[in-house]
Write a protein that holds these residues in place. Sequence first.
Motif, mmCIF file in Angstrom:
data_model
loop_
_atom_site.group_PDB
_atom_site.id
_atom_site.type_symbol
_atom_site.label_atom_id
_atom_site.label_comp_id
_atom_site.label_asym_id
_atom_site.label_seq_id
_atom_site.Cartn_x
_atom_site.Cartn_y
_atom_site.Cartn_z
ATOM 1 N N CYS A 17 0.853 -1.198 0.000
ATOM 2 C CA CYS A 17 0.000 0.000 0.000
ATOM 3 C C CYS A 17 0.882 1.239 0.000
ATOM 4 C CB CYS A 17 -0.883 -0.005 1.247
ATOM 5 S SG CYS A 17 -2.081 1.350 1.279
ATOM 6 N N GLU A 63 -3.533 -1.973 -0.534
ATOM 7 C CA GLU A 63 -4.163 -1.260 -1.642
ATOM 8 C C GLU A 63 -4.340 -2.258 -2.792
ATOM 9 O OE1 GLU A 63 -5.654 1.836 -2.411
ATOM 10 O OE2 GLU A 63 -6.071 0.374 -3.972
ATOM 11 N N THR A 88 -10.593 1.019 -1.832
ATOM 12 C CA THR A 88 -9.332 1.609 -2.297
ATOM 13 C C THR A 88 -9.113 3.010 -1.729
ATOM 14 O OG1 THR A 88 -8.115 2.275 -4.296
ATOM 15 C CG2 THR A 88 -10.499 2.457 -4.403
ATOM 16 N N SER A 89 -7.846 3.402 -1.685
ATOM 17 C CA SER A 89 -7.519 4.799 -1.369
ATOM 18 C C SER A 89 -7.583 5.638 -2.640
ATOM 19 C CB SER A 89 -6.108 4.884 -0.785
ATOM 20 O OG SER A 89 -5.154 4.559 -1.794
#
Length: 359
Positions: A17, A63, A88-89
């Motif tokens: 991530c 992620e 998700t970011s």
Amino acid sequence: MSIPAPMAMLAELTHRCPLSCPYCSNPVELTRKEAELTTGDWLDAFRQAAELGVLQLHLSGGEPVSRRDLPELVAGARAAGLYTNLITSGIGLGEARLDALEAAGLDHVQLSLQGTDAAMADRIGGYRGGFDRKMQVAGWMKERGIPMTLNTVLHRQNLHQLPRAIEMAQEMGARRIEVAVVQFHGWALPNRAALMPTRAQSDEATRIVTEARARLKGKLVLDYVPADYHTEKPKRCMGGWGMVGLNITPEGTVLPCHAAETIPHLRFETIRETPLRDIWYDSAAFNAYRGDAWMQEPCRSCDLKKVDFGGCRCQAMALAGDPAATDPVCRKSPLHAEIQSCAEEVATSATADFSYRMM
Ligand code: FES
């Protein structure tokens, strides 16, 4: 007892991530890329899940966009008949990637929000420029009409931003916002002194959510996870252990919840060696805390035992040292008063520095 089929599966595709949020729920020991399940392993897991009765697949991480094969995984999950939700970011999602995911049949996106401005969001995520990238991705999703939920994790340092987060969800065209006050699992526990909200903040968050739910009825759905340590009733964690959902870790370990590996006496099986159906119905770990036969007092004689199942097993382990104990956030737990005074004390700590999640 009769065991229902699972409804949802969380696939932790990777622990990689770009962000390093101090409340990350992933385990303190992360899985390296080389140990991750392959594309074929995941596609087989999705087929097994659908055959078992799973309806919703949550693609998470880390992620999940870090997996180059993500569109292939989405297409495979859809072909198996699963509803696909990407958590998700937004970092790493370009327009071409978004188009590929849409073409693969992605049904829904949950976009995380670390703060409502760049200074806050980038400090919490430990990633400079992350907020601006996320806003760009939110714009692309709105243009494409991709169904979206905005996920916020709130704590002492950003709870004052809740009203703006609700506004942002509307501006982004989200149908839903998940307002979760931080839960102390994974990396959040060692960061407790920097994250614990005050009781006043916790009460104010409940007031804001209640007001917004009434005001935005029919326009925006608000899901709310209140501040755990300041409540009187424990949460019905995972809808009950082994009752509603399951998780698969990046290397294929099948868990009843994301923190289950913190319970040291349980042995978890892997999808590399055992069919998912056998793990769900027959494994000792999944059966350990199903139903109520395992309960001790005060849970055993409690009227609410089939409502909250005594709270969270992992939190009972972390705070009481016994996963079969009543979750100490419950007012009937002998540790309840101690936990509440610990929360009050920690919430007034001057500590603001984070210990960031590292690979
Ligand atoms: Fe494991 Fe709640 S996080 S039971």
